[in-house]
Scaffold this active site. Structure first.
Site, short mmCIF file in Angstrom:
data_model
loop_
_atom_site.label_atom_id
_atom_site.label_comp_id
_atom_site.label_asym_id
_atom_site.label_seq_id
_atom_site.Cartn_x
_atom_site.Cartn_y
_atom_site.Cartn_z
CB VAL A 1 -5.89 4.87 1.32
CG1 VAL A 1 -7.34 5.28 1.55
CG2 VAL A 1 -5.58 4.82 -0.16
CB SER A 2 -6.98 7.65 6.09
OG SER A 2 -8.29 7.38 5.60
CG ASP A 3 -9.92 3.30 4.40
OD1 ASP A 3 -9.02 3.47 3.58
OD2 ASP A 3 -11.12 3.20 4.08
CB CYS A 4 -5.19 1.34 2.82
SG CYS A 4 -6.52 1.37 1.61
CD GLU B 1 -9.56 -2.03 8.64
OE1 GLU B 1 -9.20 -3.11 9.17
OE2 GLU B 1 -10.60 -1.45 8.97
#
Ligand code: LAN
Length: 741
Positions: free
Chosen positions: A462-465, A468
């Site tokens: 996932v992009s934000d995973c 982060e």
């Protein structure tokens, strides 16, 4: 070895008699309060873990030596960290309850029932706990909401009623609960008014006719890719759910008849006899309680045309050959998804549907066993009973936030072991290779270097995973190796950066899993009445901000690696974030509730790119927005209806929610609001401290996560992570920096 895997098995001898008594007590309490407490707080797991790890709060840690801000905040943080450390698993993740939606268990129960595998997979105890869960979350009016806090819907009332019947409940079981549920169904137009996903499940079971479904032709998969509505261009979740659905539809599969199935045909339609139901009318019926995204007229025309003209042809020779080819293609894609996710699949819906399709294709195939063995990854037990989670957990996501929160306290020396374990988990969870074969053929984006939301077995980055996690491992790489363990190899960071760069959309924003492959206007063919914005992978402020944060942290430590490319990406992303800001200064948050969450990300992204309160109008407006929503009590408390209605709403007039309060506090600290006026921050911090419990834990309040505008989902660790993070920053960036020493 399956990193981050969490599942429950019943052990009648576990624990001491006192502990078993305690757990029994918690369950009864939950049941007694069920009308008031809609959320479960995961007490069961917390109790077991904490007692296994024998936390005993030392008196001295709780004592407040001086009544001085710093001492009070520090004491609260130590208690909070101490408690949270007892919940950490061996592998470094924090197992937690990721329940909330109420439409998932019925799919599993119906699927297993059809396959004849229910009793083999779900032990007597599992089934008992599932029934208990379902009864616990029945609303007073007899129905079930789309999620644990929602108003009753036909979707979940009918499906959960059916699930309970398949789990052995009698028509008049549950001390009148079943009768009440049935009455709700009949009073609201009977199951002809269930939304399309419900129609599909009922058809599979044999209590609703396929004729009463709108078409889901598997031939869609044979279209050339340039057609905008090719399924390969849809949001991966939608694509992966409609894939097996189109198999079941294309085959008109119906499970074996049984006494219960025949009885359900009578129970679910009121006084109308099953063979008298007007199926053609039923295709487009939907209860108003369920209707979040009504079909635009164009959809009814398309489905009507396909239903009346295309389907009868496609089912007959010679076109039946095309149907067969389409079904074979669909099955290949199902196997691909299964193999590349170790039979976990991308989510709870396609997990069960894929499993069922594999069984239909070949009931003797060894694949079935592999599928069955990974059901338990989705099941979770808490004091409210056993639920099916919205994913196979939120392990990676929680771990990266937790690591950032813990280090923000600057009490790392004391709690270094927690960080070291989390660090290990994060390093072990990175996806190291692309999925198998020629990925374009399977409509897959590259995966190498990414991080998933849950576990590496799930394997969908996932992009934000990814962003982060990148930010977190970079942060940890700057901390002493003897405390947090060895840093990740730079090559692995390069892979992550490369993946992130490939995920950016034309206009600078980031979607969740893949760049947007088609057009937002396609939403007009969204057939799922209960979910909004599902057709393409839209761009989100959360994902975009996280990527900006990840890439800017990377640039600081590796200034020469792909510098220009990264800078250009960040600049474009920032423009996107600024454009997404609403006139009142807020951002709409899509994955948690709601404007408070979105605005935290908005501010964090801008600050990461070097903007400040002084230089950015956007940041000033965002701060003003947050301050305008601060409650009299000093906190923030946003209601889930914000997400559905797209206007900021409070839970109650003056009720703080610690997670919202933490986001607002974090955002204001990030924007250096303290330089202007410290008071709002002091009041917010006090709310957090006042909510803390004796043992260092924080109370579970209203549900805080969301997806597709209308369905809420629990993030049970947020109540620990975010107060720790916010108080940590408050301690180090407000109290210690701003107080005259
Ligand atoms: C999730 C969970 C995590 C979430 C974040 C990483 C927090 C977000 O920033 C990006 C989107 C993502 C990955 C996300 C997307 C939608 C999911 C997968 C879920 C909310 C968990 C469950 C949900 C899924 C779609 C549920 C099944 C229902 C359907 C409508 C297909």
């Amino acid at each position: 070895h399956h990193i981050g895997r969490q599942f429950w098995e019943f052990d009648p001898c576990a624990g001491t008699p006192e502990e078993r008594f305690q757990i029994d007590f918690m369950q009864k309490e939950f049941f007694k309060n069920k009308l008031h407490v809609k959320h479960s707080s995961d007490l069961l797991m917390r109790f077991q873990f904490a007692s296994e790890n024998k936390v005993e709060m030392k008196k001295s840690q709780v004592q407040e030596e001086k009544n001085d801000d710093e001492v009070v905040v520090k004491a609260s943080l130590k208690k909070a960290l101490r408690f949270y450390s007892t919940l950490q698993g061996e592998d470094g993740s924090w197992p937690a309850d990721y329940g909330g939606p109420l439409f998932l268990l019925p799919g599993l129960v119906i699927g297993l029932h059809v396959m004849g595998a229910k009793d083999a997979v779900l032990s007597v105890e599992h089934q008992r706990e599932i029934r208990r869960y379902l009864y616990n979350h029945q609303n007073v009016d007899g129905g079930w909401g789309l999620h644990i806090e929602g108003h009753s819907t036909m979707f979940c009332t009918a499906l959960n009623y059916v699930a309970l019947r398949l789990l052995g409940e009698k028509m008049d079981g549950g001390e009148g609960s079943m009768t009440k549920a049935r009455k709700w169904i009949i009073d609201h137009g009977s199951v002809t008014h269930i939304p399309s996903w419900g129609k599909l499940w009922l058809s599979v079971l044999g209590v609703y006719e396929w004729m009463g479904n709108n078409p889901l032709p598997p031939e869609m998969w044979l279209l050339p890719y340039f057609v905008p509505l090719h399924p390969g261009r849809m949001w991966c979740h939608t694509r992966m759910v409609y894939l097996p659905m189109s198999y079941l539809y294309g085959k008109r599969f119906v499970g074996p008849m049984s006494f219960t199935v025949l009885s359900l045909r009578r129970e679910l339609y009121g006084s109308t006899l099953y063979h008298q139901v007007n199926w053609d009318l039923a295709r487009n019926q939907c209860a108003k309680e369920d209707l979040y995204y009504p079909h635009p007229m164009i959809q009814d025309i398309i489905w009507g045309g396909l239903h009346k003209f295309a389907e009868p042809i496609l089912m007959r020779w010679p076109f039946s050959k095309l149907r067969k080819k389409a079904l074979d293609t669909v099955m290949e894609h199902i196997h691909y998804e299964d193999e590349n996710t170790r039979y976990i699949c991308i989510g709870p819906v396609n997990k069960v549907l894929n499993m069922l399709c594999c069984w239909i294709e070949d009931p003797k195939s060894p694949v079935n066993k592999r599928h069955l063995s990974r059901i338990k990854d989705y099941l979770w037990i808490a004091e409210d009973g056993m639920k099916m989670q919205g994913y196979n957990g939120s392990q990676l996501w929680d771990a990266v936030f937790a690591a950032q929160a813990i280090s923000a306290t600057n009490l790392v020396k004391e709690y270094g072991h927690m960080l070291q374990k989390a660090h290990n988990f994060i390093k072990n969870s990175q996806i190291r290779e692309n999925s198998s074969g020629h990925i374009k053929f399977w409509y897959r984006h590259i995966t190498r270097g990414g991080w998933p939301f849950s576990t590496p077995d799930n394997g969908w980055p996932v992009s934000d995973c990814t962003a982060e996690a990148l930010k977190t491992v970079l942060m940890l790489s700057q901390m002493p190796c003897d405390i947090v363990g060895p840093a990740i190899a730079p090559e692995r960071l390069y892979d992550a950066v490369h993946l992130l760069l490939t995920l950016q959309n034309e206009n600078g924003g980031f979607s969740s899993y893949e760049p947007m492959r088609s057009y937002p206007w396609l939403e007009v063919i969204n057939p799922a009445e209960t979910f909004g914005d599902i057709i393409v992978d839209y761009q989100y402020v959360e994902c975009t901000s996280a990527v900006v944060q990840g890439l800017t942290s990377f640039m600081k430590l590796y200034p020469s690696h792909k510098r220009e490319e990264i800078q250009a990406c960040v600049d474009k992303a920032i423009t996107f974030i600024e454009n997404m800001q609403l006139p009142d200064g807020s951002w709409y948050g899509s994955w948690a509730i709601c404007y408070t969450y979105g605005t935290w990300f908005g501010i964090k992204g801008l600050v990461a790119a070097g903007k400040t309160y002084e230089t950015s109008d956007s940041i000033r407006k965002a701060c003003a927005f947050l301050l305008s929503k601060q409650l009299y009590s000093g906190g923030w408390g946003e209601s889930y209806t914000s997400c559905m209605e797209k206007t900021y709403t409070n839970i109650a007039r003056n009720k703080s929610h610690i997670t919202n309060t933490s986001w607002a506090l974090l955002a204001l600290i990030e924007a250096e609001q303290a330089k202007i006026d410290r008071m709002p921050l002091d009041r917010a911090a006090k709310v957090l401290i006042d909510h803390q419990m004796e043992n260092g834990d924080f109370p579970q309040q209203e549900i805080i996560g969301v997806f597709n505008k209308n369905c809420m989902i629990s993030y049970s660790s947020y109540r620990n992570i975010f107060p720790i993070w916010a108080l940590g920053e408050y301690l180090n960036r407000v109290i210690r920096k701003m107080s005259p020493s």
